[in-house]
Scaffold this motif. Structure first.
Motif, short mmCIF file in Angstrom:
data_model
loop_
_atom_site.label_atom_id
_atom_site.label_comp_id
_atom_site.label_asym_id
_atom_site.label_seq_id
_atom_site.Cartn_x
_atom_site.Cartn_y
_atom_site.Cartn_z
N PRO A 175 -52.02 -53.97 43.63
CA PRO A 175 -51.70 -54.05 42.19
C PRO A 175 -52.29 -54.76 41.61
O PRO A 175 -54.38 -55.21 41.76
CB PRO A 175 -50.82 -55.51 42.14
CG PRO A 175 -50.72 -56.29 43.10
CD PRO A 175 -51.32 -55.56 43.88
N THR A 176 -52.52 -54.68 39.94
CA THR A 176 -54.22 -55.05 38.97
C THR A 176 -53.00 -56.05 38.22
O THR A 176 -52.06 -56.01 38.06
CB THR A 176 -54.08 -54.57 38.12
OG1 THR A 176 -54.81 -53.18 39.33
CG2 THR A 176 -55.44 -54.63 37.14
N PHE A 177 -54.43 -57.27 38.50
CA PHE A 177 -52.92 -58.71 37.87
C PHE A 177 -54.31 -58.93 36.25
O PHE A 177 -55.90 -59.27 36.81
CB PHE A 177 -52.62 -59.70 38.65
CG PHE A 177 -51.72 -59.78 39.50
CD1 PHE A 177 -50.45 -59.92 38.33
CD2 PHE A 177 -51.68 -59.85 40.40
CE1 PHE A 177 -49.13 -59.68 39.41
CE2 PHE A 177 -50.54 -59.35 41.24
CZ PHE A 177 -49.05 -60.10 40.47
N ILE A 178 -53.91 -58.37 35.22
CA ILE A 178 -54.72 -59.15 34.49
C ILE A 178 -54.39 -60.58 33.11
O ILE A 178 -53.65 -60.31 33.05
CB ILE A 178 -54.96 -57.52 33.19
CG1 ILE A 178 -55.55 -56.76 34.05
CG2 ILE A 178 -56.16 -58.30 31.95
CD1 ILE A 178 -55.16 -55.19 33.48
N VAL A 179 -55.44 -61.21 33.94
CA VAL A 179 -55.56 -62.38 33.37
C VAL A 179 -55.55 -62.64 31.43
O VAL A 179 -56.73 -62.16 30.92
CB VAL A 179 -56.60 -63.47 33.92
CG1 VAL A 179 -55.83 -64.76 32.50
CG2 VAL A 179 -55.86 -63.68 34.67
N GLN A 180 -54.28 -62.77 30.55
CA GLN A 180 -54.15 -62.23 29.36
C GLN A 180 -54.63 -63.55 28.63
O GLN A 180 -55.12 -64.10 27.65
CB GLN A 180 -53.21 -61.84 28.31
CG GLN A 180 -53.77 -59.88 28.00
CD GLN A 180 -52.27 -60.08 28.10
OE1 GLN A 180 -51.37 -60.44 27.36
NE2 GLN A 180 -52.42 -58.44 28.08
N GLU A 181 -54.06 -64.78 29.17
CA GLU A 181 -54.33 -66.27 27.89
C GLU A 181 -54.05 -67.48 29.70
O GLU A 181 -53.15 -66.98 30.99
CB GLU A 181 -52.84 -66.55 27.49
CG GLU A 181 -52.96 -66.44 25.82
CD GLU A 181 -51.22 -66.58 25.01
OE1 GLU A 181 -51.69 -65.59 24.40
OE2 GLU A 181 -51.74 -67.63 25.13
N LYS A 182 -54.95 -68.28 29.76
CA LYS A 182 -54.67 -69.33 30.54
C LYS A 182 -55.11 -71.03 30.43
O LYS A 182 -55.34 -71.08 29.26
CB LYS A 182 -55.29 -68.82 31.77
CG LYS A 182 -55.95 -69.83 33.04
CD LYS A 182 -56.78 -69.50 33.97
CE LYS A 182 -57.32 -70.61 35.25
NZ LYS A 182 -57.80 -71.40 35.19
N THR A 183 -54.08 -72.03 30.62
CA THR A 183 -54.38 -72.84 30.33
C THR A 183 -54.46 -73.91 31.52
O THR A 183 -54.29 -72.91 32.90
CB THR A 183 -54.08 -73.59 28.97
OG1 THR A 183 -52.09 -74.05 29.81
CG2 THR A 183 -53.71 -72.54 27.85
N THR A 225 -52.15 -75.58 32.23
CA THR A 225 -50.29 -75.97 32.35
C THR A 225 -49.37 -73.90 32.22
O THR A 225 -48.31 -73.59 32.33
CB THR A 225 -49.21 -76.62 31.85
OG1 THR A 225 -49.59 -76.00 30.25
CG2 THR A 225 -50.27 -78.24 32.17
N THR A 226 -50.35 -72.96 31.76
CA THR A 226 -49.22 -72.37 30.77
C THR A 226 -50.60 -70.20 32.01
O THR A 226 -51.69 -70.76 32.01
CB THR A 226 -49.18 -71.99 29.77
OG1 THR A 226 -51.32 -71.79 29.45
CG2 THR A 226 -48.38 -72.45 29.32
N LEU A 227 -49.68 -69.88 32.07
CA LEU A 227 -50.90 -68.01 32.67
C LEU A 227 -49.80 -67.41 32.20
O LEU A 227 -48.70 -66.64 32.14
CB LEU A 227 -50.49 -68.29 33.68
CG LEU A 227 -51.49 -67.83 34.45
CD1 LEU A 227 -53.27 -67.18 33.83
CD2 LEU A 227 -51.07 -67.40 36.47
N ILE A 228 -50.30 -66.57 31.40
CA ILE A 228 -50.34 -65.04 31.23
C ILE A 228 -50.86 -63.86 31.36
O ILE A 228 -52.10 -64.10 31.57
CB ILE A 228 -50.37 -64.26 29.43
CG1 ILE A 228 -48.96 -65.83 29.12
CG2 ILE A 228 -49.15 -63.26 29.05
CD1 ILE A 228 -49.19 -65.38 27.09
N MET A 229 -50.00 -63.35 32.58
CA MET A 229 -50.26 -62.33 33.22
C MET A 229 -50.09 -60.93 33.07
O MET A 229 -48.54 -60.98 33.25
CB MET A 229 -50.67 -62.13 34.61
CG MET A 229 -51.75 -63.54 35.06
SD MET A 229 -52.21 -63.70 36.93
CE MET A 229 -50.72 -63.60 37.26
#
Ligand code: HEM
Length: 179
Positions: free
Chosen positions: A117-125, A127-131
């Motif tokens: 699959p493809t995982f595109i990271v949109q936001e990362k800190t 303690t948080t991750l939006i993919m």
């Protein structure tokens, strides 16, 4: 789809539901392989889809719930077979945000014909991750199972929310918050 995905799946079905269930879902599916898989072989994804749909029909467990359980089980396969790759990480957010540009890159080197699959990271800190997950195979709940176990592996835990971008599950947003 790589054979290890099939062999581990059928082993889990046998351990959970018995050999009769394995025989039944194989005989009800139209399988060019006839259900004989080797870990390093490559087989059509439609074989996995039929096996899991037939298992869902007999157990009355939704496909996504079966995929979640299978993903959680598959993490232990990764721990056994790809320990070196796991050892390059000491944090679950770091690991998950590196699937696309490191982990699956290494997997593709081992199996040039792997369908990943493809995982595109949109936001990362810290303690948080939006993919965003993208794959024609819509195995997002397999991914969710792997993510749950990734946090456990690092003695951590998280809230993971799934938001479907496409109804058929080929594009899904994961919103991950480490506890
Ligand atoms: C598929 C390896 C980590 C998500 C796969 C496949 C392999 C693999 C061999 C099957 C490819 C095929 O059948 O052609 C690994 C290894 C990992 C790892 C060795 C860690 C060292 C992860 C993690 C996730 C993930 C942490 C979390 C989301 C997926 C998904 C698929 C997949 C969702 C299914 C294929 C699809 O959706 O298109 N991986 N993986 N993987 N992997 Fe990974």
């Amino acid at each position: 789809m790589k054979g290890i995905i099939f062999t581990e799946f059928l082993d889990l079905v046998e351990d959970t539901f018995g050999l009769e269930m394995v025989d039944q879902i194989i005989s009800e599916s139209e399988l060019p392989s006839e259900g004989a898989y080797t870990a390093i072989g490559t087989y059509s994804f439609s074989e996995m889809l039929q096996l899991i749909q037939n298992l869902s029909k007999h157990t009355k467990i939704p496909v996504d719930d079966l995929l979640l359980t299978y993903g959680e089980h598959f993490f232990s396969v990764i721990e056994t077979n790809y320990a070196g790759l796991l050892a390059t990480y000491n944090d679950p957010i770091e690991m998950l945000s590196s699937i696309e540009n490191h982990i699956h890159v290494e997997v593709q080197k081992i199996y040039p014909d792997a369908e990943l699959p493809t995982f595109i990271v949109q936001e990362k800190t810290a303690t948080t991750l939006i993919m965003v997950y993208k794959s024609n195979r819509a195995m997002h709940h397999f991914g969710l199972g792997l993510m749950n176990k990734t946090f456990e592996h690092f003695n951590s835990s998280a809230e993971i929310i799934l938001e479907k971008i496409k109804d058929d599950g080929t594009e899904v947003k994961f919103i991950i918050t480490k506890h």
